[in-house]
Write a protein that holds these residues in place. Structure first.
Motif, PDB file in Angstrom:
ATOM      1  N   THR A  59      63.685  13.259 -10.567  1.00 42.00           N
ATOM      2  CA  THR A  59      63.184  13.711  -9.254  1.00 42.00           C
ATOM      3  C   THR A  59      61.992  12.486  -8.896  1.00 42.00           C
ATOM      4  N   VAL A  60      61.738  12.644  -7.881  1.00 39.91           N
ATOM      5  CA  VAL A  60      60.670  11.854  -7.102  1.00 39.91           C
ATOM      6  C   VAL A  60      59.883  12.873  -6.356  1.00 39.91           C
ATOM      7  N   ASP A  61      58.658  13.020  -6.790  1.00 39.42           N
ATOM      8  CA  ASP A  61      57.767  14.236  -6.147  1.00 39.42           C
ATOM      9  C   ASP A  61      56.632  13.398  -5.566  1.00 39.42           C
ATOM     10  N   ARG A  62      55.933  13.765  -4.438  1.00 39.42           N
ATOM     11  CA  ARG A  62      54.558  13.581  -4.019  1.00 39.42           C
ATOM     12  C   ARG A  62      54.022  14.865  -3.808  1.00 39.42           C
ATOM     13  N   ILE A  63      52.671  15.084  -4.533  1.00 36.32           N
ATOM     14  CA  ILE A  63      51.753  16.397  -4.800  1.00 36.32           C
ATOM     15  C   ILE A  63      50.645  15.861  -4.162  1.00 36.32           C
ATOM     16  N   THR A  64      50.131  16.996  -3.419  1.00 34.53           N
ATOM     17  CA  THR A  64      48.699  16.761  -2.988  1.00 34.53           C
ATOM     18  C   THR A  64      47.810  18.081  -3.659  1.00 34.53           C
ATOM     19  N   LEU A  65      47.153  17.884  -4.500  1.00 33.22           N
ATOM     20  CA  LEU A  65      46.251  18.990  -5.108  1.00 33.22           C
ATOM     21  C   LEU A  65      44.698  19.235  -4.669  1.00 33.22           C
ATOM     22  N   PRO A  66      44.580  20.168  -3.857  1.00 39.58           N
ATOM     23  CA  PRO A  66      43.232  20.273  -3.361  1.00 39.58           C
ATOM     24  C   PRO A  66      42.224  20.673  -4.263  1.00 39.58           C
ATOM     25  N   GLY A  67      40.954  20.258  -4.109  1.00 43.49           N
ATOM     26  CA  GLY A  67      39.888  20.424  -4.975  1.00 43.49           C
ATOM     27  C   GLY A  67      39.928  20.366  -6.166  1.00 43.49           C
ATOM     28  N   ARG A  68      39.510  21.076  -7.382  1.00 44.74           N
ATOM     29  CA  ARG A  68      39.715  21.047  -8.781  1.00 44.74           C
ATOM     30  C   ARG A  68      40.548  22.052  -9.366  1.00 44.74           C
ATOM     31  N   LEU A  69      41.795  21.389  -9.795  1.00 44.38           N
ATOM     32  CA  LEU A  69      42.774  22.333 -10.283  1.00 44.38           C
ATOM     33  C   LEU A  69      43.047  22.010 -11.757  1.00 44.38           C
ATOM     34  N   SER A  70      43.254  23.071 -12.381  1.00 48.17           N
ATOM     35  CA  SER A  70      43.479  23.175 -13.856  1.00 48.17           C
ATOM     36  C   SER A  70      44.947  23.501 -14.133  1.00 48.17           C
ATOM     37  N   LEU A 107      51.692   8.603 -18.326  1.00 47.00           N
ATOM     38  CA  LEU A 107      52.995   9.098 -18.783  1.00 47.00           C
ATOM     39  C   LEU A 107      52.678  10.358 -19.570  1.00 47.00           C
ATOM     40  N   ASN A 108      53.447  11.298 -19.135  1.00 44.45           N
ATOM     41  CA  ASN A 108      53.598  12.533 -20.260  1.00 44.45           C
ATOM     42  C   ASN A 108      55.105  12.460 -20.810  1.00 44.45           C
ATOM     43  N   PRO A 109      55.008  12.316 -21.985  1.00 47.32           N
ATOM     44  CA  PRO A 109      56.452  12.161 -22.496  1.00 47.32           C
ATOM     45  C   PRO A 109      57.249  13.399 -22.812  1.00 47.32           C
ATOM     46  N   ALA A 110      58.701  13.309 -22.828  1.00 41.77           N
ATOM     47  CA  ALA A 110      59.261  14.642 -22.976  1.00 41.77           C
ATOM     48  C   ALA A 110      59.137  15.148 -24.500  1.00 41.77           C
ATOM     49  N   GLY A 111      58.999  16.456 -24.372  1.00 43.11           N
ATOM     50  CA  GLY A 111      58.914  17.187 -25.826  1.00 43.11           C
ATOM     51  C   GLY A 111      57.495  17.223 -25.997  1.00 43.11           C
ATOM     52  N   VAL A 112      56.479  16.860 -25.173  1.00 44.12           N
ATOM     53  CA  VAL A 112      54.776  17.070 -25.527  1.00 44.12           C
ATOM     54  C   VAL A 112      54.306  17.940 -24.757  1.00 44.12           C
ATOM     55  N   PRO A 113      53.810  19.112 -25.012  1.00 40.29           N
ATOM     56  CA  PRO A 113      52.877  19.886 -23.943  1.00 40.29           C
ATOM     57  C   PRO A 113      51.582  19.143 -23.540  1.00 40.29           C
ATOM     58  N   TYR A 114      51.224  19.478 -22.590  1.00 40.35           N
ATOM     59  CA  TYR A 114      49.843  19.107 -22.108  1.00 40.35           C
ATOM     60  C   TYR A 114      49.200  19.969 -21.123  1.00 40.35           C
ATOM     61  N   THR A 115      47.914  19.635 -20.969  1.00 43.35           N
ATOM     62  CA  THR A 115      47.009  20.305 -20.086  1.00 43.35           C
ATOM     63  C   THR A 115      46.469  19.324 -19.380  1.00 43.35           C
ATOM     64  N   ALA A 116      46.022  19.834 -18.086  1.00 43.20           N
ATOM     65  CA  ALA A 116      45.317  18.575 -17.055  1.00 43.20           C
ATOM     66  C   ALA A 116      44.463  19.320 -16.165  1.00 43.20           C
ATOM     67  N   GLN A 117      43.632  18.297 -15.876  1.00 38.61           N
ATOM     68  CA  GLN A 117      42.664  18.745 -14.516  1.00 38.61           C
ATOM     69  C   GLN A 117      42.795  17.772 -13.250  1.00 38.61           C
ATOM     70  N   SER A 118      42.999  18.360 -12.320  1.00 37.09           N
ATOM     71  CA  SER A 118      42.954  17.343 -11.076  1.00 37.09           C
ATOM     72  C   SER A 118      41.837  17.683 -10.201  1.00 37.09           C
ATOM     73  N   ASN A 119      41.190  16.544  -9.641  1.00 37.62           N
ATOM     74  CA  ASN A 119      39.875  16.721  -8.832  1.00 37.62           C
ATOM     75  C   ASN A 119      40.592  15.768  -7.641  1.00 37.62           C
ATOM     76  N   GLY A 120      40.915  16.516  -6.494  1.00 44.02           N
ATOM     77  CA  GLY A 120      41.332  16.131  -5.149  1.00 44.02           C
ATOM     78  C   GLY A 120      42.329  14.925  -5.197  1.00 44.02           C
TER      79      GLY A 120
END
Length: 328
Positions: A59-70, A107-120
């Motif tokens: 898949t190829v995605d384009r994502i816009t995440l407003p503000g600060r998201l977790s 890079l987010n490898p296959a089989g590895v859980p992750y958490t993230a925070q995005s800011n704008g």
């Protein structure tokens, strides 16, 4: 992600989505990524925007995440590479914390859980089925060599040139697959492997073990005969190096030794030659009123018509269009 079928065509789907509602966004992204995604922070009137091209194997995605998201994501059977185009992304994967600003690849490898925070953040993201990445790296069916291993998320590509190669591969895929359509399965699988090769160049996997002594002794004419017979009968399908080696009852490395020793080429170069010959025969037999060079090239796995024409001229001393009976 859905799997591509052997032969025939694969549906390519384009999706656009926008919402200000956190529950709606979470439900949509859960479905898109096939994982239980925990999302918080959406609000304030700005919209989360999402566009996806889904070709099954990638898949190829384009994502816009407003503000600060977790958000937090469970393990996926896919490699994901995020290209941060604006804002900042903080990722915690397998205990490794990374911070990525605009211009970074994550890079987010296959089989590895992750958490993230995005800011704008605005992110161009591509996901690849883990099996495609393993096959591209030469990991055989049956696990005869070690699997790919990534300890955690990584931010720094191997080289700036590798990062540019990755972005060029994603742009090519987005341009070629940018509308709803059905495309040859071979074209889809070859594009998936192009993306996997670019991802592995940017984020090299752990090295495979040294070749076993049997790899040298298995590089026999009989191995070549079994492999070439399999290639001849499967050239119209999605064929990987691992599958050819499995059919020849040897490891991929032994198969490569055998082809170099007895044919002076590689298994995948031989596969390309067989497909080029099949395209040549189809061009000779086709009706120029209804057939096209592009359609025939794509049916035999040649995604770039210009490179197909160059290979064709080198092999046959003329252009594909001339063979089809068209003026070039």
């Amino acid at each position: 992600m859905a799997s591509a079928v052997e032969g025939g065509t694969v549906p390519v789907l384009r999706t656009s989505f926008a919402t200000r509602d956190a529950d709606e966004a979470r439900d949509f992204l859960d479905t898109a990524y096939g994982s239980s995604l925990r999302l918080s922070g959406l609000g304030g009137g700005a919209s989360l925007r999402y566009e996806r091209i889904d070709a099954g194997l990638f898949t190829v995605d384009r994502i816009t995440l407003p503000g600060r998201l977790s958000f937090a994501c469970e393990p996926l059977d896919a490699m994901i590479v995020n290209d941060v185009r604006a804002g900042q992304l903080e990722v915690d994967s397998a205990g490794s914390e990374e911070r990525a600003g605009a211009g970074s690849l994550v890079l987010n490898p296959a089989g590895v859980p992750y958490t993230a925070q995005s800011n704008g953040c605005t992110i161009n993201s591509a996901s690849l089925a883990a099996g495609v990445v393993r096959d591209t790296a030469g990991i055989p069916i049956g696990g005869r060599t070690a699997p790919l291993r990534y300890a955690a998320a990584q931010v720094a590509p191997a080289t700036p040139a590798a990062a540019r190669l990755w972005r060029a591969a994603v742009d090519l895929a987005a341009d070629q697959f940018g509308r709803d359509q059905a495309l040859p399965a071979l074209l889809v699988s070859n594009t998936a492997r192009l993306l996997a090769a670019a991802a592995l160049a940017a984020f090299p996997a752990q090295a495979a073990p040294d070749p076993a002594p049997a790899d040298e002794t298995d590089a026999t004419p009989a191995t070549v005969r079994r492999a070439t017979a399999f290639i001849a009968s499967h050239a119209d399908r999605d064929v990987t190096l691992a599958e050819i080696a499995d059919a020849a009852c040897v490891t991929p490395r032994a198969l490569q030794y055998a082809f170099r020793r007895h044919l002076g080429t590689t298994p995948l170069a031989h596969l390309r030659t067989v497909r080029l010959d099949a395209a040549h025969r189809e061009l000779l037999a086709a009706d120029p009123a209804t057939a096209t060079v592009t359609g025939i090239a794509m049916r035999w796995g040649f995604a770039h018509v210009g490179r197909f024409a160059a290979h064709y001229r080198a092999a046959y001393g003329t252009t594909p269009g001339t063979t089809l009976g068209l003026r070039t």
